[in-house]
Design a protein around this motif. Structure first.
Motif, PDB file in Angstrom:
ATOM      1  N   TYR A 144      37.733 -14.244  17.315  1.00 30.76           N
ATOM      2  CA  TYR A 144      36.946 -14.028  18.568  1.00 30.76           C
ATOM      3  C   TYR A 144      36.383 -15.284  18.933  1.00 30.76           C
ATOM      4  O   TYR A 144      35.933 -16.309  18.079  1.00 30.76           O
ATOM      5  N   ASP A 145      36.109 -15.458  20.254  1.00 25.16           N
ATOM      6  CA  ASP A 145      35.480 -16.561  20.763  1.00 25.16           C
ATOM      7  C   ASP A 145      34.102 -16.140  20.581  1.00 25.16           C
ATOM      8  O   ASP A 145      33.732 -15.150  20.421  1.00 25.16           O
ATOM      9  N   LEU A 146      33.152 -17.077  21.169  1.00 25.03           N
ATOM     10  CA  LEU A 146      31.723 -16.727  20.959  1.00 25.03           C
ATOM     11  C   LEU A 146      31.338 -15.357  21.832  1.00 25.03           C
ATOM     12  O   LEU A 146      30.378 -14.582  21.451  1.00 25.03           O
ATOM     13  N   ASP A 147      31.716 -15.497  22.944  1.00 22.25           N
ATOM     14  CA  ASP A 147      31.410 -14.276  23.927  1.00 22.25           C
ATOM     15  C   ASP A 147      31.807 -12.851  23.111  1.00 22.25           C
ATOM     16  O   ASP A 147      31.207 -11.903  23.200  1.00 22.25           O
ATOM     17  N   ASN A 157      37.314 -10.939  11.666  1.00 20.68           N
ATOM     18  CA  ASN A 157      37.464 -12.147  12.819  1.00 20.68           C
ATOM     19  C   ASN A 157      38.948 -12.065  13.354  1.00 20.68           C
ATOM     20  O   ASN A 157      39.770 -13.160  13.077  1.00 20.68           O
ATOM     21  N   ARG A 217      29.579  -7.466  18.285  1.00 19.54           N
ATOM     22  CA  ARG A 217      28.238  -7.194  17.350  1.00 19.54           C
ATOM     23  C   ARG A 217      27.601  -6.372  18.337  1.00 19.54           C
ATOM     24  O   ARG A 217      27.025  -5.309  17.949  1.00 19.54           O
ATOM     25  N   GLN A 233      32.582 -12.332  19.778  1.00 16.13           N
ATOM     26  CA  GLN A 233      31.884 -12.108  18.818  1.00 16.13           C
ATOM     27  C   GLN A 233      30.740 -11.409  19.256  1.00 16.13           C
ATOM     28  O   GLN A 233      30.130 -10.473  18.788  1.00 16.13           O
ATOM     29  N   ALA A 234      29.980 -11.849  20.311  1.00 13.27           N
ATOM     30  CA  ALA A 234      28.718 -11.283  20.594  1.00 13.27           C
ATOM     31  C   ALA A 234      28.919  -9.910  21.251  1.00 13.27           C
ATOM     32  O   ALA A 234      27.996  -9.046  21.111  1.00 13.27           O
ATOM     33  N   ASP A 235      29.869  -9.731  21.927  1.00 18.80           N
ATOM     34  CA  ASP A 235      30.078  -8.442  22.407  1.00 18.80           C
ATOM     35  C   ASP A 235      30.580  -7.306  21.398  1.00 18.80           C
ATOM     36  O   ASP A 235      29.962  -6.307  21.520  1.00 18.80           O
ATOM     37  N   LEU A 284      32.544 -11.801  10.233  1.00 23.51           N
ATOM     38  CA  LEU A 284      31.607 -12.074  10.663  1.00 23.51           C
ATOM     39  C   LEU A 284      30.327 -11.133  10.394  1.00 23.51           C
ATOM     40  O   LEU A 284      30.953 -10.116  10.494  1.00 23.51           O
TER      41      LEU A 284
END
Length: 146
Positions: free
Chosen positions: A118-121, A29, A127, A123-125, A15
């Protein structure tokens, strides 16, 4: 020169996070490990020695700065930095924070078990964590003398 076409496998397994002076910073990922990949933005380079001397220094500089920052932020026991290229020939460097209780310890993470995307949360965390670690870091080319 900054245009980079990622190998299909890197594209599928990572990602995007950020652009550094030399490398594209990617997050592997696989939520089981804190694992990034640095890909120099130099087309058709598969070996470190194909980079100029200053680019080799910059690659190591980026990898070690990130390894130190990630180890501190994540509380790892060991930092693994490696460039293998047996499956993906495009030059890339793995920086993996290892913990004695991780799923693969003490063996290598490559090919161990089934990746957990990763789930979307998540991934965001991750990053956000990585971007916070590199915020304010001077990635300028180091001035090494031999």
């Amino acid at each position: 020169m900054n245009e980079l076409k990622l190998d299909e496998r890197l594209e599928a397994d990572t990602l995007p996070v950020a652009e550094l002076p030399l490398c594209r910073l990617l997050l592997m990922n696989d939520a089981r490990f804190t694992w990034i990949v640095l890909v120099p933005r130099r087309p058709q380079v598969s070996e470190v020695f194909e980079l100029s001397h200053s680019e080799q220094q910059q690659l190591w500089h980026e990898a070690t700065i990130l390894g130190k920052a990630m180890k501190t932020a994540c509380g790892g026991d060991k930092v693994n930095i490696a460039s293998l290229g047996n499956v993906v020939s495009q030059l890339h460097v793995h920086v993996v924070i290892r913990k004695q209780d991780d799923a693969a310890w003490p063996a290598p993470v490559w090919g161990h078990g089934t990746p957990l995307p990763y789930d979307l949360d998540g991934q965001a965390d991750m990053r956000a964590l990585l971007l916070a670690q590199i915020d304010g870091i001077d990635f300028a080319t180091p001035n090494f003398s031999l």
